[in-house]
Design a protein around this motif. Structure first.
Motif, PDB file in Angstrom:
ATOM      1  N   TYR A  73       4.246  38.651  23.901  1.00  0.00           N
ATOM      2  CA  TYR A  73       5.699  38.493  23.997  1.00  0.00           C
ATOM      3  C   TYR A  73       6.088  37.977  25.373  1.00  0.00           C
ATOM      4  O   TYR A  73       5.763  38.580  26.397  1.00  0.00           O
ATOM      5  CB  TYR A  73       6.429  39.815  23.733  1.00  0.00           C
ATOM      6  CG  TYR A  73       7.927  39.663  23.953  1.00  0.00           C
ATOM      7  CD1 TYR A  73       8.716  39.080  22.982  1.00  0.00           C
ATOM      8  CD2 TYR A  73       8.515  40.041  25.151  1.00  0.00           C
ATOM      9  CE1 TYR A  73      10.086  38.897  23.185  1.00  0.00           C
ATOM     10  CE2 TYR A  73       9.879  39.860  25.369  1.00  0.00           C
ATOM     11  CZ  TYR A  73      10.654  39.283  24.379  1.00  0.00           C
ATOM     12  OH  TYR A  73      12.001  39.098  24.596  1.00  0.00           O
ATOM     13  N   THR A  75       9.763  36.172  26.944  1.00  0.00           N
ATOM     14  CA  THR A  75      11.162  36.016  26.548  1.00  0.00           C
ATOM     15  C   THR A  75      11.510  34.615  26.069  1.00  0.00           C
ATOM     16  O   THR A  75      12.069  34.446  24.977  1.00  0.00           O
ATOM     17  CB  THR A  75      12.091  36.392  27.722  1.00  0.00           C
ATOM     18  OG1 THR A  75      11.793  37.709  28.140  1.00  0.00           O
ATOM     19  CG2 THR A  75      13.543  36.317  27.300  1.00  0.00           C
ATOM     20  N   GLU A  76      11.211  33.596  26.852  1.00  0.00           N
ATOM     21  CA  GLU A  76      11.701  32.250  26.561  1.00  0.00           C
ATOM     22  C   GLU A  76      11.198  31.673  25.244  1.00  0.00           C
ATOM     23  O   GLU A  76      12.003  31.234  24.411  1.00  0.00           O
ATOM     24  CB  GLU A  76      11.383  31.305  27.726  1.00  0.00           C
ATOM     25  CG  GLU A  76      11.945  29.905  27.540  1.00  0.00           C
ATOM     26  CD  GLU A  76      13.445  29.864  27.299  1.00  0.00           C
ATOM     27  OE1 GLU A  76      13.898  29.006  26.517  1.00  0.00           O
ATOM     28  OE2 GLU A  76      14.156  30.712  27.874  1.00  0.00           O
ATOM     29  N   ALA A  79      12.765  33.675  22.376  1.00  0.00           N
ATOM     30  CA  ALA A  79      14.199  33.401  22.260  1.00  0.00           C
ATOM     31  C   ALA A  79      14.439  32.021  21.651  1.00  0.00           C
ATOM     32  O   ALA A  79      15.342  31.841  20.818  1.00  0.00           O
ATOM     33  CB  ALA A  79      14.864  33.508  23.629  1.00  0.00           C
ATOM     34  N   ASP A 104      15.318  43.200  25.374  1.00  0.00           N
ATOM     35  CA  ASP A 104      15.200  41.997  26.194  1.00  0.00           C
ATOM     36  C   ASP A 104      15.663  40.762  25.417  1.00  0.00           C
ATOM     37  O   ASP A 104      16.380  39.908  25.952  1.00  0.00           O
ATOM     38  CB  ASP A 104      13.746  41.819  26.636  1.00  0.00           C
ATOM     39  CG  ASP A 104      13.528  40.551  27.446  1.00  0.00           C
ATOM     40  OD1 ASP A 104      13.987  40.504  28.606  1.00  0.00           O
ATOM     41  OD2 ASP A 104      12.912  39.606  26.920  1.00  0.00           O
ATOM     42  N   LEU A 105      15.266  40.683  24.168  1.00  0.00           N
ATOM     43  CA  LEU A 105      15.503  39.487  23.360  1.00  0.00           C
ATOM     44  C   LEU A 105      16.935  39.367  22.841  1.00  0.00           C
ATOM     45  O   LEU A 105      17.555  38.298  22.945  1.00  0.00           O
ATOM     46  CB  LEU A 105      14.520  39.485  22.189  1.00  0.00           C
ATOM     47  CG  LEU A 105      14.583  38.308  21.218  1.00  0.00           C
ATOM     48  CD1 LEU A 105      14.221  37.011  21.931  1.00  0.00           C
ATOM     49  CD2 LEU A 105      13.652  38.564  20.025  1.00  0.00           C
ATOM     50  N   ARG A 108      19.929  37.983  25.077  1.00  0.00           N
ATOM     51  CA  ARG A 108      19.767  36.574  25.407  1.00  0.00           C
ATOM     52  C   ARG A 108      20.185  35.696  24.228  1.00  0.00           C
ATOM     53  O   ARG A 108      20.798  34.641  24.402  1.00  0.00           O
ATOM     54  CB  ARG A 108      18.310  36.297  25.806  1.00  0.00           C
ATOM     55  CG  ARG A 108      17.913  37.009  27.093  1.00  0.00           C
ATOM     56  CD  ARG A 108      16.421  36.934  27.336  1.00  0.00           C
ATOM     57  NE  ARG A 108      16.057  37.845  28.423  1.00  0.00           N
ATOM     58  CZ  ARG A 108      16.061  37.519  29.710  1.00  0.00           C
ATOM     59  NH1 ARG A 108      16.436  36.310  30.085  1.00  0.00           N
ATOM     60  NH2 ARG A 108      15.709  38.399  30.634  1.00  0.00           N
TER      61      ARG A 108
END
Length: 335
Positions: A73, A75-76, A79, A104-105, A108
């Protein structure tokens, strides 16, 4: 037009996490109220083989994004993939687990899609008249429950605490559709470098996974009393948990807290020792199959949800219980 209830399915090392399965059960209820379908979003690497299991747990469709960039995993890339799915399919509702990954996801994505997000929900319901999603979460330190709506934007999004929702039983007879989506990732999407993944094995289970919990409240009197509770838990193959009062006092770590501002649990057996039974605590454990409470105060609220209540001193009763269990174990070992 926005349609269907989507669930982000969390996986770690290609193992599906329990919270995603729980959310499929809740999504099924919401989708049935809207006469819509449940769609699972499964992201990872070499993960497609897990899609069928999601159908067996209530998904009508599973959208799989299988790419090496999604192996761990980050983030970018995650996402980017989920954002692309949401924009293409235009869901009515999207649910995420309130785990470290979900927390976290989800925010965003809410920013990128320009919609709202209600965090740490403990209840979800479809309003009969407006058909909007009613998202309920603790507010003001758990002293109030706030119900939040997202009337003017879609999708309606929420993160939901692990252990809150009830998973559907695995039904191999359920059929559904598996769709593979290809996301055009490039090198710039991996905006961090993972140098090493360090995994630490814990001998203790997360309290949301435990079959038996021995939980202590302010009534146990002192932090040292958790040693006694730990001994009982070890004999029962259980985990130790606690009320907010003991966590706030620094007697035990936060991840052991049960309640609206802690974790929601559904063990087979829940021992409530020296716990008065504040509404916030009861909300986190009342779905336990068997609740056994010990408290000096016969008017304690915990007795209102207990299957077995004992009015007495924890320090007098628990040692006797420990002694009895030890005798039983010894007698069985000698047979």
């Amino acid at each position: 037009m926005s349609k269907d209830v989507f669930v982000f399915i969390e996986q770690r090392d290609s193992e599906l996490q329990k919270v995603g399965i729980e959310l499929l059960g809740e999504a099924r209820k919401l989708a049935d109220s809207l006469n819509q379908d449940v769609v699972a979003m499964l992201l990872g690497y070499n993960i497609k083989s897990k899609a069928e299991m999601l159908i067996h747990h209530g998904a009508n469709k599973v959208i799989v994004v299988d790419d090496e960039i999604l192996n761990e995993y980050v983030t970018e890339p995650y996402a980017k993939a989920v954002c692309a799915i949401i924009k293409k399919y235009d869901p009515e509702i999207v649910l995420y687990g309130a785990s470290s990954i979900g927390r976290d996801l989800a925010p965003r994505l809410a920013s990128r899609i320009h919609t709202g997000l209600t965090a740490d929900c403990t209840a979800l319901e479809i309003d009969e008249e407006s058909k909007n999603l009613l998202m309920t979460r603790p507010a003001f330190g758990g002293n109030l429950m706030a119900t939040i709506l997202c009337e003017n934007h879609r999708p309606q999004m929420a993160t939901v605490r692990p252990g809150v929702m009830q998973a559907l039983k695995n039904n191999p007879d359920l059929k559904g559709e598996i769709v593979e989506e290809k996301i055009p990732f490039d090198k710039s999407d991996m905006n961090v470098v993972i140098k090493e993944v360090v995994k630490v094995e814990s001998k203790k289970k997360d309290i949301t996974e435990a079959d038996v919990l021995v939980s202590g409240g302010r009534g146990i009197g002192a932090p040292d009393a958790f040693n006694m509770l730990g001994e009982l838990a070890d004999l029962l193959g259980a985990e130790v948990s606690a009320s907010r009062a003991t966590v706030d006092a620094g007697w035990i770590e936060k991840d052991k807290q049960v309640g609206q501002t802690g974790k929601t649990v559904r063990p087979e057996v829940y021992f409530a020792l020296g716990i008065s039974g504040a509404i916030q605590h009861i909300a986190g454990m009342e779905e336990s199959e068997l609740i056994i409470a010990i408290n000096k105060n016969e008017e304690a609220g915990i007795f209102g949800v207990s299957d077995l209540g004992i009015v007495g001193d924890v320090h007098a009763i628990v040692p006797k219980l420990i002694e009895l269990i030890k005798k039983e174990k010894k007698a069985k070992s000698e047979l």
